[in-house]
Design a protein around this motif. Structure first.
Motif, mmCIF file in Angstrom:
data_model
loop_
_atom_site.group_PDB
_atom_site.id
_atom_site.type_symbol
_atom_site.label_atom_id
_atom_site.label_comp_id
_atom_site.label_asym_id
_atom_site.label_seq_id
_atom_site.Cartn_x
_atom_site.Cartn_y
_atom_site.Cartn_z
ATOM 1 N N LYS A 112 0.827 -1.207 0.000
ATOM 2 C CA LYS A 112 0.000 0.000 0.000
ATOM 3 C C LYS A 112 0.870 1.270 0.000
ATOM 4 O O LYS A 112 0.444 2.325 -0.449
ATOM 5 C CB LYS A 112 -0.926 0.024 1.215
ATOM 6 C CG LYS A 112 -1.821 -1.206 1.379
ATOM 7 C CD LYS A 112 -3.042 -1.158 0.496
ATOM 8 C CE LYS A 112 -4.095 -2.211 0.825
ATOM 9 N NZ LYS A 112 -3.674 -3.598 0.654
ATOM 10 N N PRO A 265 -1.509 -11.422 -5.858
ATOM 11 C CA PRO A 265 -2.435 -11.750 -4.762
ATOM 12 C C PRO A 265 -3.509 -10.664 -4.668
ATOM 13 O O PRO A 265 -3.189 -9.497 -4.477
ATOM 14 C CB PRO A 265 -1.542 -11.760 -3.518
ATOM 15 C CG PRO A 265 -0.362 -10.914 -3.855
ATOM 16 C CD PRO A 265 -0.197 -10.960 -5.356
ATOM 17 N N GLY A 267 -7.331 -8.776 -3.708
ATOM 18 C CA GLY A 267 -8.446 -8.565 -2.790
ATOM 19 C C GLY A 267 -9.466 -7.647 -3.438
ATOM 20 O O GLY A 267 -10.461 -8.073 -4.012
ATOM 21 N N ASN A 268 -9.170 -6.348 -3.378
ATOM 22 C CA ASN A 268 -10.096 -5.364 -3.937
ATOM 23 C C ASN A 268 -9.885 -5.144 -5.446
ATOM 24 O O ASN A 268 -10.515 -4.288 -6.041
ATOM 25 C CB ASN A 268 -9.925 -4.040 -3.187
ATOM 26 C CG ASN A 268 -11.213 -3.268 -3.088
ATOM 27 O OD1 ASN A 268 -12.297 -3.812 -3.309
ATOM 28 N ND2 ASN A 268 -11.118 -2.001 -2.795
ATOM 29 N N PHE A 269 -8.953 -5.888 -6.050
ATOM 30 C CA PHE A 269 -8.679 -5.863 -7.486
ATOM 31 C C PHE A 269 -7.940 -4.603 -7.945
ATOM 32 O O PHE A 269 -7.863 -4.322 -9.129
ATOM 33 C CB PHE A 269 -10.000 -6.019 -8.286
ATOM 34 C CG PHE A 269 -9.822 -6.700 -9.630
ATOM 35 C CD1 PHE A 269 -9.654 -8.074 -9.719
ATOM 36 C CD2 PHE A 269 -9.814 -5.976 -10.809
ATOM 37 C CE1 PHE A 269 -9.480 -8.706 -10.943
ATOM 38 C CE2 PHE A 269 -9.650 -6.602 -12.048
ATOM 39 C CZ PHE A 269 -9.484 -7.966 -12.107
ATOM 40 N N GLY A 270 -7.341 -3.854 -6.999
ATOM 41 C CA GLY A 270 -6.625 -2.640 -7.395
ATOM 42 C C GLY A 270 -5.266 -2.947 -8.012
ATOM 43 O O GLY A 270 -4.915 -2.421 -9.078
ATOM 44 N N SER A 320 -5.723 -9.200 4.246
ATOM 45 C CA SER A 320 -5.945 -8.101 3.310
ATOM 46 C C SER A 320 -6.631 -8.579 2.035
ATOM 47 O O SER A 320 -6.953 -7.776 1.163
ATOM 48 C CB SER A 320 -4.631 -7.418 2.968
ATOM 49 O OG SER A 320 -4.066 -6.884 4.139
ATOM 50 N N MET A 321 -6.806 -9.895 1.914
ATOM 51 C CA MET A 321 -7.527 -10.437 0.758
ATOM 52 C C MET A 321 -8.864 -11.040 1.175
ATOM 53 O O MET A 321 -9.518 -11.707 0.370
ATOM 54 C CB MET A 321 -6.660 -11.490 0.071
ATOM 55 C CG MET A 321 -5.401 -10.892 -0.536
ATOM 56 S SD MET A 321 -4.087 -12.096 -0.722
ATOM 57 C CE MET A 321 -4.786 -13.101 -2.019
ATOM 58 N N HIS A 399 0.200 -13.482 2.119
ATOM 59 C CA HIS A 399 -0.407 -12.989 0.879
ATOM 60 C C HIS A 399 0.437 -13.388 -0.326
ATOM 61 O O HIS A 399 -0.073 -13.843 -1.345
ATOM 62 C CB HIS A 399 -0.560 -11.457 0.928
ATOM 63 C CG HIS A 399 -1.353 -10.968 2.111
ATOM 64 N ND1 HIS A 399 -0.814 -10.892 3.366
ATOM 65 C CD2 HIS A 399 -2.641 -10.556 2.211
ATOM 66 C CE1 HIS A 399 -1.743 -10.452 4.209
ATOM 67 N NE2 HIS A 399 -2.857 -10.238 3.536
ATOM 68 N N THR A 425 3.525 -8.788 -1.652
ATOM 69 C CA THR A 425 2.831 -7.586 -1.194
ATOM 70 C C THR A 425 3.065 -7.187 0.264
ATOM 71 O O THR A 425 2.647 -6.111 0.672
ATOM 72 C CB THR A 425 1.317 -7.713 -1.428
ATOM 73 O OG1 THR A 425 0.886 -8.972 -0.916
ATOM 74 C CG2 THR A 425 0.976 -7.610 -2.897
ATOM 75 N N ALA A 426 3.664 -8.045 1.063
ATOM 76 C CA ALA A 426 3.921 -7.633 2.451
ATOM 77 C C ALA A 426 5.209 -8.250 2.960
ATOM 78 O O ALA A 426 5.609 -9.342 2.537
ATOM 79 C CB ALA A 426 2.764 -8.028 3.367
HETATM 80 C C1 LIG Z 1 -4.270 -4.738 0.061
HETATM 81 C C2 LIG Z 1 -3.424 -5.971 -0.021
HETATM 82 C C3 LIG Z 1 -3.629 -6.963 -1.010
HETATM 83 C C4 LIG Z 1 -4.775 -6.891 -2.001
HETATM 84 O O1 LIG Z 1 -4.584 -5.883 -2.974
HETATM 85 P P1 LIG Z 1 -5.846 -5.341 -3.826
HETATM 86 O O2 LIG Z 1 -5.321 -4.177 -4.554
HETATM 87 O O3 LIG Z 1 -6.898 -4.972 -2.812
HETATM 88 O O4 LIG Z 1 -6.290 -6.455 -4.715
HETATM 89 C C5 LIG Z 1 -2.760 -8.045 -1.053
HETATM 90 N N1 LIG Z 1 -1.765 -8.184 -0.144
HETATM 91 C C6 LIG Z 1 -1.537 -7.262 0.821
HETATM 92 C C7 LIG Z 1 -0.440 -7.493 1.802
HETATM 93 C C8 LIG Z 1 -2.347 -6.127 0.919
HETATM 94 O O5 LIG Z 1 -2.126 -5.225 1.908
#
Ligand SMILES: *Cc1c(COP(=O)(O)O)cnc(C)c1O
Length: 489
Positions: A112, A265, A267-270, A320-321, A399, A425-426
């Motif tokens: 993020k 990975p 979640g919100n597809f961003g 987060s997913m 994730h 992503t994390a």
């Molecule tokens: C927000 C997040 C996601 C999902 O990303 P989207 O853009 O919502 O699909 C995946 N992994 C982590 C660690 C996140 O913080």
């Protein structure tokens, strides 16, 4: 370049307005009216530039009201080496035969940061261009990563204040500490009794409360959002796909012009939507592999064409997913329908009233030629963390492990030698307890994970326990509005 709403394409606004408003007044999402093209020779030129320069060049294609110097200065500040502690803000690393795009080297250790370090600069500049006298008050409910990244991004940004609500029962120990110790003179953090839905619905109510809006205006403030549907969050994410492709070429993993797949990975597809825009710009991307956890609403959608949120909700180790409504999907559907705003209105209405919708057959074919999908359950996620640790001494957070598992599913189903970049992503330290369990070690704290693995521990996590707690205690949902009024006094 102008922006249009997915629910009414005659509604046109400038990029700065799209960023200031976040959501279009008709409930739709803002998208660029057309997607700029990146030629192969332009891509070759970008490959010779730094991440910061790549960012300024790509963002300029979408934001013509902003000067190149302005965007370069934003990128220099957002991705400076004291904020991103790695050789590049978004390095590509070879791990065994895999390539990982690591997006967690920023101040809060989650991807993020890539967008939320940039958004405050874009928002402040947009505010200046608009000539508005009202100052933005950013209001956010968080289930963990977004809140902390937004606080870190907006801390001490002139003319802004930010208030983050988090559910007492809904965030990890590290995430809670990260927010309680947040620094900055313009930040407010408040825990709320209940779960994420309670905090989220409280924020939504405040956002649309006419009395609140008026009280704010009288004190010179206006609500704004750092939510992932804001175009100002998507745009910085397009950059790292282009950058990763350039890096794959430099690493010799692909020849300029040949395709790579990305596994994301989701979640919100961003995040994956940003990859779609990069592909549409001409970046040589083959397939987008959409990875979900047990909340696999997107896997089913991509396979059948029916999106159905009427299903059990699972709380997983990749929180987060844990999402059943992937808001940014609306932008993809708008594009693939040939900007058919009426079709979008009808599908989104059906989603709202019945929790499901089905796309027309030809659209499903397009979706399937673009995307492939799979999901990982909890056991698969844990065993993937363990396998990468045992096999490569690479520590993946849950994730990232979901994506690595789905990547392996794709490779075992298809004899496809196209290189795949897996998006990480994390930082694993954010989820120390689950990662420790997955690799078969005891403990729950970052120090325990360090003792077990000697994997580099980020300083901001190592120092967390030495920082003073600034925000403690929790309030009832009914007190959220007065907490908001309190922070503009
Ligand atoms: C927000 C997040 C996601 C999902 O990303 P989207 O853009 O919502 O699909 C995946 N992994 C982590 C660690 C996140 O913080």
């Amino acid at each position: 370049m102008e922006y249009i709403s997915t629910r009414n394409k005659t509604l046109r606004v400038k990029g700065s307005t799209a960023i200031l408003e976040g959501l279009s007044p008709d409930g739709g999402l803002y998208v660029p009216e057309s997607v700029p093209v990146l030629s192969l020779s332009e891509l070759e030129r970008l490959a010779g530039l730094s991440y910061v320069e790549r960012a300024a060049n790509i963002m300029k294609l979408y934001l013509d009201e902003f000067s190149r110097e302005e965007l370069l200065s934003f990128a220099e500040q957002a991705y400076s080496s004291d904020r991103f502690q790695a050789a590049s803000p978004a390095p590509v690393k070879a791990v065994g035969g895999d390539h990982m795009l690591e997006l967690w080297h920023g101040p809060t250790c989650a991807f993020k940061d890539m967008a939320l370090q940039m958004l405050p600069h874009l928002l402040s500049a947009a505010l200046q261009k608009s000539g508005s006298a009202l100052n933005p008050l950013i209001l956010t409910a968080t289930s963990g990563d977004t809140g902390k990244a937004a606080l870190e991004g907006f801390k001490d940004v002139a003319r802004t204040k930010i208030m983050v609500f988090y559910p007492v029962e809904g965030v990890s120990e590290i995430q809670k500490l990260q927010m309680q110790t947040q620094e900055g003179a313009n930040v407010f953090v408040q825990a709320v009794h209940g779960n994420f839905d309670d905090a989220q619905s409280g924020v939504k109510q405040i956002f649309t409360d006419l009395e609140m809006i008026e009280a704010l205006e009288q004190s010179g403030w206006k609500f704004s959002s750092a939510n992932s549907i804001n175009w100002g969050r998507l745009l910085p994410q397009i950059v790292y796909y282009v950058s990763a492709y350039c890096d794959m070429v430099s690493l010799g993993a692909v020849t300029m012009g040949d395709p790579v797949h990305f596994c994301v990975p989701t979640g919100n597809f961003g995040n994956i939507l940003a990859a779609f825009y990069a592909k549409k710009m001409g970046l040589p991307i083959g397939k987008l592999l959409c990875a979900s956890n047990s909340n696999n609403v997107l896997t089913d959608f991509i396979r059948t064409g029916t999106y159905d949120r009427n299903r059990p909700f699972f709380t997983t180790i990749s929180p987060s997913m844990d999402i059943l409504i992937s808001s940014n999907l609306e932008r993809l559907l708008f594009d693939l329908s040939g900007q058919d705003d009426r079709l979008l209105c009808s599908m989104m209405d059906t989603l709202k009233s019945s929790g499901r919708f089905t796309v027309p057959g030809p659209m499903l074919q397009e979706i399937q030629s673009l995307l492939w999908s799979g999901f990982a359950g909890e056991e698969e996620t844990r065993s993937t963390i363990q396998a990468y640790w045992n096999g490569h001494r690479y520590l993946a957070d849950p994730h990232t492990a979901v994506a690595l598992y789905v990547k392996s599913l794709y490779q075992s189903e298809f004899a496809d030698k196209t290189p795949i970049v897996t998006v990480s992503t994390a930082n694993p330290y954010k989820f120390s307890e689950d990662v420790l369990q997955a690799i078969g070690s005891r403990g729950k704290d970052p120090e325990d994970l360090f003792a077990a693995t000697a994997f580099p521990i980020p300083e901001q996590i190592r120092l967390l326990r030495t920082k003073p707690v600034r925000f403690s205690g929790a309030i009832d949902k009914t007190s959220m509005a007065s907490a908001v009024l309190g922070c503009i006094q």
